[in-house]
Design an enzyme around this catalytic site. Structure first.
Site, PDB file in Angstrom:
ATOM      1  N   SER A 148       3.976   6.840  -8.342  1.00 52.60           N
ATOM      2  CA  SER A 148       3.691   5.679  -7.484  1.00 52.60           C
ATOM      3  C   SER A 148       3.871   6.117  -6.038  1.00 52.60           C
ATOM      4  CB  SER A 148       4.685   4.557  -7.792  1.00 52.60           C
ATOM      5  OG  SER A 148       4.683   3.586  -6.753  1.00 52.60           O
ATOM      6  N   TYR A 198      13.140   0.974 -10.004  1.00 51.64           N
ATOM      7  CA  TYR A 198      11.751   1.468 -10.027  1.00 51.64           C
ATOM      8  C   TYR A 198      11.610   2.632  -9.049  1.00 51.64           C
ATOM      9  CZ  TYR A 198       6.604   1.198  -9.979  1.00 51.64           C
ATOM     10  OH  TYR A 198       5.256   1.479 -10.084  1.00 51.64           O
ATOM     11  N   LYS A 227      10.596   6.646  -9.849  1.00 52.85           N
ATOM     12  CA  LYS A 227       9.411   7.337  -9.330  1.00 52.85           C
ATOM     13  C   LYS A 227       9.831   8.542  -8.489  1.00 52.85           C
ATOM     14  CE  LYS A 227       6.637   4.477 -11.400  1.00 52.85           C
ATOM     15  NZ  LYS A 227       5.883   4.886 -12.584  1.00 52.85           N
TER      16      LYS A 227
HETATM   17  P1  NAD Z   1       0.693  -2.512 -16.903  1.00 54.63           P
HETATM   18  O1  NAD Z   1       1.836  -3.445 -16.982  1.00 54.63           O
HETATM   19  O2  NAD Z   1      -0.664  -3.000 -17.212  1.00 54.63           O
HETATM   20  O3  NAD Z   1       0.943  -1.219 -17.785  1.00 54.63           O
HETATM   21  C1  NAD Z   1       2.202  -0.794 -18.225  1.00 54.63           C
HETATM   22  C2  NAD Z   1       2.045  -0.311 -19.632  1.00 54.63           C
HETATM   23  O4  NAD Z   1       3.311   0.243 -20.097  1.00 54.63           O
HETATM   24  C3  NAD Z   1       1.715  -1.446 -20.595  1.00 54.63           C
HETATM   25  O5  NAD Z   1       0.675  -1.028 -21.455  1.00 54.63           O
HETATM   26  C4  NAD Z   1       2.999  -1.656 -21.365  1.00 54.63           C
HETATM   27  O6  NAD Z   1       2.790  -2.135 -22.663  1.00 54.63           O
HETATM   28  C5  NAD Z   1       3.547  -0.254 -21.405  1.00 54.63           C
HETATM   29  N1  NAD Z   1       4.962  -0.204 -21.708  1.00 54.63           N
HETATM   30  C6  NAD Z   1       5.967  -0.948 -21.187  1.00 54.63           C
HETATM   31  N2  NAD Z   1       7.136  -0.626 -21.758  1.00 54.63           N
HETATM   32  C7  NAD Z   1       6.868   0.348 -22.682  1.00 54.63           C
HETATM   33  C8  NAD Z   1       7.651   1.085 -23.591  1.00 54.63           C
HETATM   34  N3  NAD Z   1       8.975   0.878 -23.674  1.00 54.63           N
HETATM   35  N4  NAD Z   1       7.039   1.996 -24.372  1.00 54.63           N
HETATM   36  C9  NAD Z   1       5.703   2.207 -24.304  1.00 54.63           C
HETATM   37  N5  NAD Z   1       4.914   1.531 -23.456  1.00 54.63           N
HETATM   38  C10 NAD Z   1       5.490   0.619 -22.655  1.00 54.63           C
HETATM   39  O7  NAD Z   1       0.717  -1.942 -15.407  1.00 54.63           O
HETATM   40  P2  NAD Z   1       0.032  -0.659 -14.753  1.00 54.63           P
HETATM   41  O8  NAD Z   1      -0.097  -0.976 -13.337  1.00 54.63           O
HETATM   42  O9  NAD Z   1      -1.165  -0.240 -15.512  1.00 54.63           O
HETATM   43  O10 NAD Z   1       1.177   0.431 -14.897  1.00 54.63           O
HETATM   44  C11 NAD Z   1       0.978   1.703 -15.474  1.00 54.63           C
HETATM   45  C12 NAD Z   1       1.745   2.728 -14.669  1.00 54.63           C
HETATM   46  O11 NAD Z   1       1.204   2.790 -13.345  1.00 54.63           O
HETATM   47  C13 NAD Z   1       3.247   2.443 -14.500  1.00 54.63           C
HETATM   48  O12 NAD Z   1       3.984   3.636 -14.672  1.00 54.63           O
HETATM   49  C14 NAD Z   1       3.335   1.983 -13.057  1.00 54.63           C
HETATM   50  O13 NAD Z   1       4.593   2.236 -12.490  1.00 54.63           O
HETATM   51  C15 NAD Z   1       2.251   2.814 -12.424  1.00 54.63           C
HETATM   52  N6  NAD Z   1       1.811   2.308 -11.132  1.00 54.63           N
HETATM   53  C16 NAD Z   1       1.107   1.138 -11.040  1.00 54.63           C
HETATM   54  C17 NAD Z   1       0.714   0.678  -9.780  1.00 54.63           C
HETATM   55  C18 NAD Z   1      -0.065  -0.592  -9.589  1.00 54.63           C
HETATM   56  O14 NAD Z   1      -0.217  -1.030  -8.442  1.00 54.63           O
HETATM   57  N7  NAD Z   1      -0.568  -1.217 -10.642  1.00 54.63           N
HETATM   58  C19 NAD Z   1       1.044   1.408  -8.639  1.00 54.63           C
HETATM   59  C20 NAD Z   1       1.763   2.584  -8.774  1.00 54.63           C
HETATM   60  C21 NAD Z   1       2.135   3.021 -10.015  1.00 54.63           C
END
Ligand code: NAD
Length: 266
Positions: free
Chosen positions: A147, A160, A164
């Site tokens: 992130s 969080y 990261k």
């Molecule tokens: P999201 O909530 O759609 O995806 C998160 C996924 O992780 C979901 O599919 C959820 O079921 C899964 N998950 C949660 N706990 C779990 C566990 N214990 N075991 C297995 N799976 C588990 O959100 P996203 O934005 O797609 O997030 C995905 C990644 O991207 C994360 O690591 C997040 O930190 C990172 N990220 C997202 C953003 C953003 O703006 N969306 C920005 C930076 C980083």
């Protein structure tokens, strides 16, 4: 373009958001994929169907339930993966959670859970993948979903931010340790992306405009734009890249407040 043809890939947390887009993109590029999820079997099934529809040639897509923070479940998931595909080429550590709280009020349980999913999970999965990569003797790739908060502090999201920041060292340390065995370890660091993790603002016009006003490119990103970076790093086109974090954030890490030279008075 099928840059990932025949590669066997495990994607954690692929039932929604970026993980789902990565699964679809990888299937489109010819990979065999395992779609891990924790809760939300319907989301994982939707990913499977979208990935199947995106394929241009033969390939497989299976769904695997496991909590990435649980050692026993992670080991069982890798056993199933190897039973299904025979070998592993790429691990995508994507699963991640966050929860807002003033740091002085954060519960130990929340702190531990977020570290468990976002940092222990990538370690547990990387450990299993590395074991197979070494046994197979033909290298491999691990790509972590970090992130912008790998480097930008995020008040009220202490755990969080810690995870990261920790992922950067996990990436760099593993990259150095296994570079000689043909194993590459990298991260993608997204900015503000339209996914369920951001439900607090993506459908609220005013809140979204507030978020987007901080982004130099003037808009939130799409999951597909992040999936494209994962696909590049997993492919042989990135064969000489290891230990790096690629920021895909519309310029968020460029100190946007300095767009005008306010500090020098111009
Ligand atoms: P999201 O909530 O759609 O995806 C998160 C996924 O992780 C979901 O599919 C959820 O079921 C899964 N998950 C949660 N706990 C779990 C566990 N214990 N075991 C297995 N799976 C588990 O959100 P996203 O934005 O797609 O997030 C995905 C990644 O991207 C994360 O690591 C997040 O930190 C990172 N990220 C997202 C953003 C953003 O703006 N969306 C920005 C930076 C980083």
């Amino acid at each position: 373009m099928e840059r990932l043809k025949g590669k066997n890939v495990l994607i954690t947390g692929a039932s929604s958001g970026i993980g789902q887009a990565v699964a679809v993109r990888f299937a489109k590029e010819g990979a065999n994929i395992a779609i891990n999820y924790y809760r939300g079997a319907e989301g994982a099934e939707a990913t499977r169907q979208q990935a199947a529809a995106a394929r241009q040639s033969e390939g497989r897509q299976v769904v695997m339930q496991a909590d990435v923070s649980d050692e026993t479940q992670v080991k069982a998931m890798f056993d199933s993966f190897i039973n299904e595909f025979g070998s592993i080429d790429v691990l995508i550590n994507n699963a991640g959670i966050q929860k807002p709280s003033h740091s002085h009020e954060m519960s130990t349980a929340d702190f531990d859970r977020i570290l468990g999913v976002n940092l222990r999970g990538p370690f547990l999965c990387a450990r299993e993948a590395l074991g197979y990569f070494l046994k197979q003797g033909r290298g491999g790739a691990i790509i972590n979903n970090s992130s912008v908060h790998e480097i930008i502090p995020k008040p009220k999201y202490l755990s969080y931010s810690i995870t990261k920041g920790g992922l950067e060292n996990l990436t760099r340390t593993l990259a150095l340790e296994y570079a000689g065995q043909g194993i590459r370890v990298n991260s993608v660091a997204p900015g503000a992306i339209v996914t369920p993790i951001n439900l607090a603002w993506i459908n609220d016009e005013k809140a979204r405009a507030g978020v987007e006003s901080h982004i130099p490119m003037g808009r939130a990103g799409a999951s597909e734009e992040i999936a494209a970076v994962f696909a590049f790093l997993a492919s042989d086109e990135a064969s000489y890249i290891t230990g790096q974090t690629i920021f895909a954030c519309g310029g968020l890490t460029l100190f946007p407040e300095f767009r005008s030279a306010w500090a020098s008075g111009e």
